[in-house]
Every structure is written in structure tokens, then in C-alpha cells.
Design a protein around this motif. Structure first.
Motif, mmCIF file in Angstrom:
data_model
loop_
_atom_site.group_PDB
_atom_site.id
_atom_site.type_symbol
_atom_site.label_atom_id
_atom_site.label_comp_id
_atom_site.label_asym_id
_atom_site.label_seq_id
_atom_site.Cartn_x
_atom_site.Cartn_y
_atom_site.Cartn_z
ATOM 1 N N CYS A 227 -41.483 -28.103 -20.809
ATOM 2 C CA CYS A 227 -41.482 -28.257 -19.345
ATOM 3 C C CYS A 227 -40.206 -28.944 -18.867
ATOM 4 O O CYS A 227 -39.607 -28.535 -17.867
ATOM 5 C CB CYS A 227 -42.705 -29.052 -18.908
ATOM 6 N N ASP A 228 -39.797 -29.990 -19.595
ATOM 7 C CA ASP A 228 -38.594 -30.720 -19.188
ATOM 8 C C ASP A 228 -37.342 -29.865 -19.327
ATOM 9 O O ASP A 228 -36.423 -29.959 -18.493
ATOM 10 C CB ASP A 228 -38.447 -31.994 -20.016
ATOM 11 N N THR A 231 -37.275 -27.562 -16.405
ATOM 12 C CA THR A 231 -37.047 -28.329 -15.176
ATOM 13 C C THR A 231 -35.596 -28.768 -15.043
ATOM 14 O O THR A 231 -34.953 -28.560 -14.011
ATOM 15 C CB THR A 231 -37.971 -29.557 -15.147
ATOM 16 N N ILE A 235 -34.143 -25.411 -12.870
ATOM 17 C CA ILE A 235 -34.697 -25.676 -11.538
ATOM 18 C C ILE A 235 -33.724 -26.528 -10.743
ATOM 19 O O ILE A 235 -33.201 -27.519 -11.258
ATOM 20 C CB ILE A 235 -36.056 -26.386 -11.645
ATOM 21 N N GLN A 240 -37.209 -29.798 -8.418
ATOM 22 C CA GLN A 240 -37.699 -30.344 -9.679
ATOM 23 C C GLN A 240 -39.006 -31.125 -9.533
ATOM 24 O O GLN A 240 -39.858 -31.043 -10.425
ATOM 25 C CB GLN A 240 -36.627 -31.227 -10.314
ATOM 26 N N MET A 243 -41.837 -28.616 -9.704
ATOM 27 C CA MET A 243 -42.002 -28.095 -11.061
ATOM 28 C C MET A 243 -42.653 -29.124 -11.962
ATOM 29 O O MET A 243 -43.569 -28.818 -12.738
ATOM 30 C CB MET A 243 -40.632 -27.689 -11.617
ATOM 31 N N ASN A 244 -42.201 -30.362 -11.867
ATOM 32 C CA ASN A 244 -42.773 -31.419 -12.690
ATOM 33 C C ASN A 244 -44.232 -31.674 -12.331
ATOM 34 O O ASN A 244 -45.053 -31.945 -13.214
ATOM 35 C CB ASN A 244 -41.945 -32.698 -12.516
ATOM 36 N N CYS A 247 -46.428 -28.958 -13.945
ATOM 37 C CA CYS A 247 -46.660 -29.245 -15.364
ATOM 38 C C CYS A 247 -47.585 -30.448 -15.534
ATOM 39 O O CYS A 247 -48.427 -30.475 -16.445
ATOM 40 C CB CYS A 247 -45.336 -29.502 -16.077
#
Length: 267
Positions: A227-228, A231, A235, A240, A243-244, A247
Motif C-alpha cells: 500500500c505504501d 501511495t 499517487i 495520498q 489512498m492511505n 488501505c
């Protein structure tokens, strides 16, 4: 427009060639601009014609602001375009992030923890008619609002200042720092807070950390790096947080389950 430019170029070349040959014109000291314009009628006819054409050409250009926009108008049009393009929920959320970043991230984190905890309770419920533990959900909401939201804000701002680039090596450094520093610290705070909010003693809090912290970190090491990476690498900065948060919804379901699995097993 092209015809005026051609006339301007031809007249300019002709005048400057004549002035170059007549070196006596350059032996005098330069006059101020106002004085020079006042003595313009005394110049040779070609020079007067050159400045008349140039003046008329400038006037025609100034009457068309779209052909020669100023810097301020360009900035204004760009900002108005960006503001008009931010519509809907995403635009509203981005504006809130710009104006009130800490409050917006804290409320977002709190809502995510509420949704994740309710989802985790639904998944682990023994019967569809079982009631929700709203006190547990309230604990998760307070944690997201007062602890996780401000911590994420400080952490991501710190990473953007220390490692501002978005190339692969820098992204891997950010991922490693998250796994080595932020992950262990924030998970320790989460489990300690959850146990203390349930009235457990210090020995029980330490026992809970020994039971839950290491499995949670191992699970996070398999989940968060992917995920990171997406991101930080792909992204834009202003998107961001969304997106974070997406997740974090999946991760928080697992986290709330781990934090409350002792009470589930004893029920």
C-alpha cells in the motif's frame, strides 16, 4: 499580425543599418527617456516611421488581452480552473485537507475506525441478531480522532520534508522507516490505549502487548509495504490521504479484531 511584424523587421533593419553607418549619432550622451521621446520629431524619417509602426502594433496587441496575458491573469485562470475542477466529494475533501488538515485527517481516521470496528464485529458475530458493542466502537473512534489522525499528519509531513523525492529508492526508504519506526510505535500505543480504556492493569497491558504486538507487526509487514509503495510512488500528494485511508479501512478491521480477540474468545 504577420504583416506588421514583417514591416517592423524591415524598417528596423533599414534604420539600424543607417544609424550604424552614421557613427556621429552615437557620440552624444544618452538622454532620458522622456527627453528622447520629446525630440522624436527631430529624428530621421525612417526612425519616426519605425516608432510609429511599433506604437500602433503595441496598441493592437494590448487591445487583445487573450494574445498577451499577464502573469497574474495566467495564475488567476490556472487557479480558477483548478478550483472549478475540484467538484464532488473528492473536491470537498481536498479543500478541507488544505484548510484544516489536522482536523480533517483526525475525523477521517475516526470514521474509518468506526466503520472498521463495526465491520469486524459483524464478521466475528456468532449470530446475525447479536447487538453491537458500541462502547468498543466509541473507544476506536476516540483513538482515531485523538491519537492516530494527528500522528499520521505529523508522520507524513515529516517524511515529505526529510525525503521529498518520489523515485524508487526514496520510496523504499519511506517504507522502511514506516515499518521500523512508525508501525511499532503506533501499534504499541494502540494496544496499550485499548487495554487501558477497558480498565486493565499494567501487567495485563504488558501481557496483551506480548500476545498481540508481534503478530500484528508481522501482518503489517506483509500488508503495508504494498500500500505504501503505491501511495508514495504513484499517487499525487494531495490524494495520498484518501489512498492511505482506503488501505487503512481493511487494516483496521484486522487491527480491531486483534485488539479485542481476547474478549471474543471469552464470550
Amino acid at each position: 499580425m504577420s504583416k506588421s511584424k514583417n514591416i517592423l523587421r524591415d524598417v528596423g533593419k533599414h534604420c539600424f543599418h543607417r544609424l550604424r553607418d552614421r557613427r556621429a549619432l552615437f557620440d552624444v550622451e544618452p538622454m532620458p527617456k522622456a527627453s528622447w521621446l520629446a525630440n522624436l520629431p527631430q529624428c530621421p524619417p525612417c526612425v519616426r516611421y519605425y516608432h510609429q509602426v511599433r506604437k500602433s502594433w503595441r496598441k493592437s496587441i494590448s487591445s487583445r488581452p487573450s494574445l498577451a496575458p499577464s502573469i497574474s491573469s495566467r495564475e488567476f485562470s490556472s487557479s480558477s480552473y483548478c478550483s472549478s475542477s475540484k467538484v464532488g466529494f473528492v473536491g470537498w475533501y481536498l479543500r478541507k485537507l488544505e484548510r484544516q488538515p489536522v482536523i480533517t485527517k483526525s475525523i477521517t481516521s475516526s470514521l474509518i475506525f468506526v466503520a472498521s470496528d463495526l465491520t469486524a464485529q459483524t464478521i466475528t458475530s456468532s449470530s446475525p441478531s447479536a447487538s453491537y458493542d458500541l462502547i468498543r466502537t466509541l473507544r476506536m473512534a476516540i483513538y482515531g480522532l485523538l491519537i492516530l489522525g494527528p500522528s499520521q499528519h505529523l508522520w507524513f509531513n515529516f517524511l515529505s520534508k526529510v525525503l521529498p523525492k518520489t523515485d524508487v529508492p526514496t520510496t523504499l526508504k519511506k517504507i522502511f522507516m514506516g515499518q521500523a519506526i512508525f508501525g511499532p510505535v503506533i501499534n504499541t500505543v494502540f494496544f496499550s490505549y485499548n487495554s487501558a480504556a477497558q480498565g486493565e492493569s499494567v501487567d495485563e497491558i504488558v501481557a496483551g502487548l506480548k500476545q498481540n504486538l508481534l503478530p500484528t507487526l508481522l501482518g503489517g509487514a506483509m500488508f503495508w509495504p504494498v500500500c505504501d509503495f503505491v501511495t508514495f510512488k504513484f499517487i499525487p500528494v494531495n490524494l495520498q490521504p484518501l489512498m492511505n485511508s482506503s488501505c487503512a479501512y481493511v487494516w483496521t478491521i484486522y487491527l480491531t479484531y486483534m485488539a479485542n480477540r481476547k474478549s471474543i474468545s471469552s464470550a
